[in-house]
Design an enzyme around this catalytic site. Structure first.
Site, PDB file in Angstrom:
ATOM      1  NE  ARG B  48      -2.460  -1.001   3.366  1.00  0.00           N
ATOM      2  CZ  ARG B  48      -3.104  -1.162   4.503  1.00  0.00           C
ATOM      3  NH1 ARG B  48      -4.175  -0.665   4.538  1.00  0.00           N
ATOM      4  NH2 ARG B  48      -2.341  -1.662   5.774  1.00  0.00           N
ATOM      5  CD  GLU B 131       0.128 -26.126   8.500  1.00  0.00           C
ATOM      6  OE1 GLU B 131      -0.740 -25.915   9.662  1.00  0.00           O
ATOM      7  OE2 GLU B 131       0.099 -27.324   8.113  1.00  0.00           O
ATOM      8  N   GLY B 136      -0.257 -19.938  13.433  1.00  0.00           N
ATOM      9  CA  GLY B 136       1.226 -19.612  13.044  1.00  0.00           C
ATOM     10  C   GLY B 136       1.978 -20.826  12.411  1.00  0.00           C
ATOM     11  CE  LYS B 207      -5.670 -17.856  14.488  1.00  0.00           C
ATOM     12  NZ  LYS B 207      -5.055 -17.234  15.530  1.00  0.00           N
ATOM     13  N   GLY B 306       3.257 -14.173  14.788  1.00  0.00           N
ATOM     14  CA  GLY B 306       4.522 -13.390  14.572  1.00  0.00           C
ATOM     15  C   GLY B 306       4.956 -13.560  13.271  1.00  0.00           C
TER      16      GLY B 306
END
Lengths: 430, 430
Positions: B48, B131, B136, B207, B306
């Site tokens: 962006r 995945e 994560g 999830k 993360g």
């Protein structure tokens, strides 16, 4: 989308694992067909004792001639759950030559001859899958080989033998000695009549070789794995471990050297802190830590053996291999491109817990400390305990190479004031 | 074996995750090439803010026109790490139409429009891998979809949101209230400025929808997932949990009904016993239990968020998708053949911990117990505590349906002697 001609599966071995594979193939036939895209059919079962009654298996499928079965030419997938080197190796090789892919649970064979078997599979354009060979039902081969394919694995640290974990857990929780805990494991069916493969670490070493090979994209054979059993772990060792806030586990450890230029693989009992997740793995369960550059620490936990869990892993592979055949493709084969040298135990760097029986007189600690310093092994803590003219000295070191530690111990044994080295144990997982 | 023409990758988004993907693609280029069988090349990066300096990324590759990038026609794989519904959905759809496979980390989009995206991928014979969308770096999608493809999954129970686990862990270990723990999470960067998606359970619900769909081979959409946030969990709830030998976690729970005929998916705070492995998942870590017929209990543990861990999952998918392209095949697509009905919360069966403020006079317990009995909810334990004319009554039930519990609570509220229902919390993992 469903193909109607079934894929044909030959099952080699129909013991604890094989009978579960056959059972699930029958009871879950519709699910397997939907997930594969074609039905799978049990086309033959090779056994040693054909007269044994096998519930749910058509006696017409049973044969003692495993060789003829794998050479039939119409078999799509051979599932090998016999174990051991021969005849498994010859049968798998023949299976590839006669057009089949192979799913195996055979850790000993994979650890010894994995490279040759992979080469045979590749020559014939066939799959060789073996999730069940390491840690039973726990998905480990596939995550290492595929999920972490974009990462750099630095260490695999795990409890990969349920029998020894059961014994050590029992010693830890009840204060029992090794023999007593082994007897209980045998009585409960967790240990075999001859427990050598488990308690001497051969089983874990085979798994370490397989895991190291996949993790580091390097051929690691069973002979490359340092191996030390757990038959000499004592109740006194557990008491020392508790003093340090640790317990003792038989660990398989595969490591990349800090400079990245080599790898090591080893199996031995070690102290690990109670705060480490592996410390709370109880009974016959397995758990494996994987440390990678990007992903950080991952842990995989579950039942490491048993008929049904191992069959779950076999069937996951069977679905994948069948799908590959329908798509005229193969999954990832051996990846050994990195070809890193596998170093011996001397190169391993870790911490040590050493118990010495020493004379109870002034200056002993100074003498001992000097020996450590001369060999470049830095001491973290020392605890001295006197009793009846004798004394014990417990030394915990900072990280040092196994070679340096070995030199230190050799020199300690030569000191007049050191009566004996009661125990040496590595400290891991910190 | 190595192909020299590189596979071209378009990266959509270059934030925390995208920049790590780009970094690893550059620093680990040789390893990725060896593992894939061909080099991979970053062919374009859609962002962006093009003026922002991005270390290690050739400015010539940067564009603000993501649509033009995915439509270029020479892109092999589009990696989508923008997040959110639009423009991600349109870009992914366009990517398939223009010949690319897709790797995505977009849980919200997959939970809402997974079926349509899978269909678009299948129409074009392309892969859709994700995945990184769940937990994560923890390999979870691949083990569920492939390793357990021959098993029957009955339950998925996990901590899949690191922010809320950090907050609850902090409340548990320090006695802090929700707001105080949230403030600390925000200060440390574990919670976003607007924490709604995390603390209200939206992120975990997405999830849960994805996991339930894969585990049960059934389409489960975000709207099918019961969702309750954790903003109303109090220090008093933690004290109650401790009394029961429990702690409180925000859990995602996907279950097959006992009769196998339907499934449920839900996200809510719940008490779990301290002896359960999920109880000791600390800080922002994630962990997921999977219970299956044959494999028994498996657990997967690791960093749930993360930049680098998520990038690890993205790159694992990228390697798989690239390999598939080289082999002119695709991996497993959507598997929804089971088509089980997704039941509402009323059908869920679990245990409950209920705190009531009641009048401190004789006969109250009998009245309360009668209400439970009338609604078919069996009581496990009751604890009564009187103070200053008021009293509290803590009831822990045996397993009962959510509908039955709801009826019970409604009737309890109508009792004169019940001043209020202080808290209701489910008890899981026993």
């Amino acid at each position: 989308m469903m193909r109607t001609r079934p894929l044909k599966v030959a099952l080699l071995g129909c013991g604890v694992v094989g009978s579960e594979v056959a059972r699930i193939m029958t009871t879950h036939a519709d699910d397997l067909a939907a997930r594969i895209g074609a039905p799978v059919e049990l086309a033959g079962v090779a056994v040693r004792r054909p007269s044994k009654v096998r519930e749910g298996i058509d006696p017409a499928l049973v044969t003692t001639d495993a060789t003829a079965l794998v050479k039939r030419g119409d078999i799509d997938v051979v599932v090998e759950v016999i174990g051991g080197i021969e005849p498994a190796r010859s049968l798998i090789t023949a299976a590839f030559e006669h057009g089949a892919s192979v799913v195996s649970a055979n850790k000993a064979l994979l650890a010894q001859d994995g490279a040759a078997l992979h080469a045979a599979a590749e020559r014939q354009g066939k799959d060789l899958y073996y999730e069940a060979a390491v840690a039973g039902a726990i998905p480990l081969i596939r995550p290492l080989r595929e999920s972490l394919a974009g990462d750099k694995v630095n260490r695999v640290l795990g409890i990969v033998n349920g029998t020894t974990n059961f014994i050590l857990d029992k010693m830890d929780s009840t204060g029992a000695g090794y023999q007593e805990a082994l007897d209980e494991a045998t009585a409960l069916g967790y240990a075999e009549a001859d427990p050598t493969a488990d308690v001497e670490g051969f089983d874990a070493a085979a798994k370490a070789a397989i895991l190291a090979g996949i993790a580091f994209h390097t051929r690691v054979r069973l002979d490359d794995v340092y191996r030390e059993g757990m038959t000499e772990v004592t109740a006194a060792d557990f008491a020392s471990a508790k003093n340090m806030g640790c317990t003792i586990k038989l660990l398989a450890i595969c490591e990349r050297a800090e400079d990245g230029g080599s790898v090591t693989a080893r199996v031995h009992p070690a102290m690990i802190p109670l705060s480490h997740p592996l410390a709370s793995v109880r009974g016959a369960y397995n758990a494996v830590f994987v440390e990678s550059d990007a992903s950080g620490q991952l842990m995989f936990y579950g039942p490491g053996a048993g008929g049904a869990p191992t069959a779950s892993a076999v069937l996951g592979d069977l679905v994948a291999v069948c799908r590959n055949r329908l798509n005229s493709t193969t999954g990832p084969g051996e990846s050994a491109y990195a070809g890193l040298p596998v170093s011996g135990m001397g190169e391993v760097v870790t911490r040590y817990h050493i118990s010495l029986d020493v004379a109870d007189k002034p200056g002993v600690l100074a003498q001992v400390a000097t020996v450590f310093a001369e060999h470049g092994v830095s001491i973290d803590t020392v605890r001295q305990q006197g009793k009846d003219g004798e004394a014990s000295l417990v030394v915990v070191t900072h990280r040092a190479s196994d070679a340096a530690l070995g030199g230190t111990v050799e020199a300690l044994r030569k000191l007049d004031t050191v009566r004996g080295v009661a125990s040496i144990m590595r400290v891991e997982g910190e």
